[in-house]
Design a protein around this motif. Structure first.
Motif, PDB file in Angstrom:
ATOM      1  N   LYS A  51      46.445  -4.829  11.413  1.00  0.00           N
ATOM      2  CA  LYS A  51      47.654  -3.829  11.441  1.00  0.00           C
ATOM      3  C   LYS A  51      47.998  -3.482  12.980  1.00  0.00           C
ATOM      4  O   LYS A  51      46.756  -3.086  13.716  1.00  0.00           O
ATOM      5  N   LYS A 100      48.413 -11.796   9.410  1.00  0.00           N
ATOM      6  CA  LYS A 100      47.239 -12.480   8.872  1.00  0.00           C
ATOM      7  C   LYS A 100      46.487 -13.207  10.084  1.00  0.00           C
ATOM      8  O   LYS A 100      47.090 -14.064  10.650  1.00  0.00           O
ATOM      9  N   LEU A 104      52.155  -5.925   9.632  1.00  0.00           N
ATOM     10  CA  LEU A 104      50.825  -6.713   9.068  1.00  0.00           C
ATOM     11  C   LEU A 104      50.971  -8.120   9.349  1.00  0.00           C
ATOM     12  O   LEU A 104      51.941  -8.807   9.339  1.00  0.00           O
ATOM     13  N   THR A 115      43.589  -9.140   7.356  1.00  0.00           N
ATOM     14  CA  THR A 115      45.148  -8.601   7.806  1.00  0.00           C
ATOM     15  C   THR A 115      44.704  -7.525   8.707  1.00  0.00           C
ATOM     16  O   THR A 115      43.980  -6.991   8.730  1.00  0.00           O
TER      17      THR A 115
END
Length: 246
Positions: free
Chosen positions: A225, A217, A215, A223
């Motif tokens: 992935k 930011k 994850l 966020t």
């Protein structure tokens, strides 16, 4: 023509603060001395009491280490089928049970079944393996060769009388296919932290599929992935019976 001579005689010098203090009466000096003695004595007792309180806290914390372990029954309830794993909220109010056909929530207070949320893309699968979690993040191994990470949350809510109630919620991740032939996943393990999670599942004889989800930011506050997969061949003669992350 005459003049008058004036002479200025020096007057008494003003007393300095120190001399003014020592010039006080004996009763006043004894009174000030008694106050100073009381303040110093009280400060000493406060320090001693603080040290004793710290020692008491230390002893209270380490005392349970010398006691024999014991088990006490908090509550009991009956599930619809044999549970493969269970977990509960911090207030001991709600509990979830991973059962062969999904996840069910029960009430510890009422000892009753509450709900069975539908999991996306579940289809007709059955739970054949489980990697339990103390952080309410179990990973399910399914009968169709997939692994299914599930994040379980318990949210407290309060009414107008400040009475607390617990609302359980499922946040399911996307299931991942690890066995190409669709055979059941029976052996798996996982580890989770703030940066993501990793799942290891047996995908064949002597083979383990490793799935890493990270994850990150973004600058926009969202966020992102990132999923990476690899297959590891384990050079063993026998059958893999257990796995654990180091």
């Amino acid at each position: 023509m005459g003049f008058k001579a004036q002479s200025n005689q020096p007057g008494p010098e003003p007393a300095s603060p120190g001399r003014a203090f020592f010039g006080k009466s004996l009763i006043q000096r004894k009174f000030v001395d008694a106050i100073a003695r009381g303040v110093v004595t009280a400060g000493g007792w406060v320090i001693i009491a603080s040290i004793l309180a710290i020692l008491f806290v230390i002893v209270a914390e380490i005392y349970p280490l010398f006691k024999k372990p014991s088990v006490s029954l908090i509550s009991q309830f009956k599930t619809r089928s044999v549970p493969l794993a269970i977990g509960m909220d911090p207030y001991y109010d709600k509990v979830y049970a991973v059962e062969p056909d999904g996840i069910r929530f029960y009430s510890l207070q009422g000892k009753t079944f509450e709900s069975k949320p539908e999991l996306p893309d579940w289809q007709s699968a059955r739970v054949t393996g489980i990697s339990p979690s103390t952080e309410n993040f179990p990973v399910l191994g399914l009968s169709d060769g997939r692994v299914y990470p599930v994040n379980i949350e318990f949210r407290p809510t309060y009414n107008s009388q400040s009475k607390r109630s617990i609302e359980p919620r499922l946040n399911a991740e996307s299931p991942i296919q690890v066995r190409a032939d669709g055979s059941p996943v029976t052996l798996l393990a996982h580890i989770k932290n703030e940066k993501g999670y990793q799942i290891a599942a047996q995908s064949g004889p002597g083979k383990v599929s490793l799935i890493r989800l990270r994850l990150r930011k973004t600058m926009m506050g969202t966020t992102r992935k990132t999923v990476a997969r690899e297959t590891i061949s384990v050079p063993v003669q026998g059958e893999i019976t257990a796995m654990v992350f180091g």
